[in-house]
Design a protein around this motif. Sequence first.
Motif, short mmCIF file in Angstrom:
data_model
loop_
_atom_site.label_atom_id
_atom_site.label_comp_id
_atom_site.label_asym_id
_atom_site.label_seq_id
_atom_site.Cartn_x
_atom_site.Cartn_y
_atom_site.Cartn_z
N VAL A 71 102.69 26.05 23.61
CA VAL A 71 102.88 27.17 24.53
C VAL A 71 101.79 28.23 24.45
O VAL A 71 102.00 29.37 24.88
N SER A 72 100.63 27.88 23.92
CA SER A 72 99.50 28.81 23.90
C SER A 72 99.06 29.09 25.33
O SER A 72 99.11 28.21 26.19
N SER A 80 83.26 25.81 23.50
CA SER A 80 83.35 24.41 23.92
C SER A 80 84.79 23.95 24.19
O SER A 80 85.00 22.82 24.62
N VAL A 81 85.77 24.81 23.91
CA VAL A 81 87.16 24.39 24.11
C VAL A 81 87.49 24.36 25.60
O VAL A 81 86.86 25.03 26.40
N ARG A 82 88.49 23.56 25.96
CA ARG A 82 88.87 23.45 27.36
C ARG A 82 90.33 23.03 27.46
O ARG A 82 90.92 22.57 26.49
N TRP A 83 90.89 23.18 28.65
CA TRP A 83 92.24 22.70 28.89
C TRP A 83 92.20 21.20 29.13
O TRP A 83 91.30 20.69 29.78
N PHE A 84 93.17 20.50 28.59
CA PHE A 84 93.26 19.04 28.72
C PHE A 84 94.39 18.65 29.68
O PHE A 84 95.28 19.46 29.97
N LEU A 85 94.36 17.42 30.12
CA LEU A 85 95.45 16.80 30.87
C LEU A 85 95.89 17.67 32.06
O LEU A 85 97.07 18.01 32.20
N GLY A 86 94.94 18.02 32.89
CA GLY A 86 95.26 18.77 34.10
C GLY A 86 95.84 20.14 33.83
O GLY A 86 96.80 20.54 34.50
N TYR A 87 95.27 20.87 32.88
CA TYR A 87 95.71 22.22 32.53
C TYR A 87 97.13 22.26 31.97
O TYR A 87 97.82 23.27 32.11
N THR A 88 97.57 21.19 31.33
CA THR A 88 98.91 21.18 30.73
C THR A 88 98.87 21.29 29.21
O THR A 88 99.89 21.60 28.60
N CYS A 89 97.71 21.06 28.59
CA CYS A 89 97.61 21.12 27.13
C CYS A 89 96.34 21.87 26.70
O CYS A 89 95.29 21.71 27.33
#
Length: 204
Positions: A71-72, A80-89
């Motif tokens: 829930v972050s 270099s960080v990014r949202w994964f799985l279509g902005y769900t993780c």
Amino acid sequence: MEIMRFKSASHYSIQIDLTFEVCLKTGDPNKFMFCKRCDGAHHCYCQQPSHKNVSSGPYLCPKHTRCHSCVSTVPGNGSSVRWFLGYTCCDACGRLFVKGNYCPVCLKVYRDSESTPMVCCDVCQRWVHCQCDGISDEKYLQFQVDGNLQYKCPTCCGECYQVNGIEDAIQELWRRRDETDRDLIASLRAAAGLPTQEEIIKLS
């Protein structure tokens, strides 16, 4: 003020002034990213981290992005960080999901050092949170001491949806997110004067 008519994330034709949420400047029409929740307009290069091009699939703005597992509301620390799985993780949880470290029932990830009680399915070999399958403390202890005791998870029993691959997982995560956010979606659309999903279906 620059005005443009466009198809929003909900595919409903509306017009907005092209002053964007982050930089507050008008921008390149080819760099639009529209939040699936509020239809807020964002330049792809104003994202944190920045995107060179508009990403495919659904997008959520910073006000509505939330990791399914932890829930972050931010993808992590660093450039270099990014949202994964279509902005769900978030970045960390997304990497664990892609690695296969997720409960097939709740689709939330776990770390190899996980302290939450989990049991491994003898069919799909995935680890399931005891809480997700209603496994009591007593039953969990039985699994711990009896190596011959077999366990079949709810997904393998056909009691809940079993995702098949990353793309399928993204769709299922979004389906669950949409279900959770149903009231939020309705209120945001009403506040913006947009039609309900039922009205859109009638118009299509």
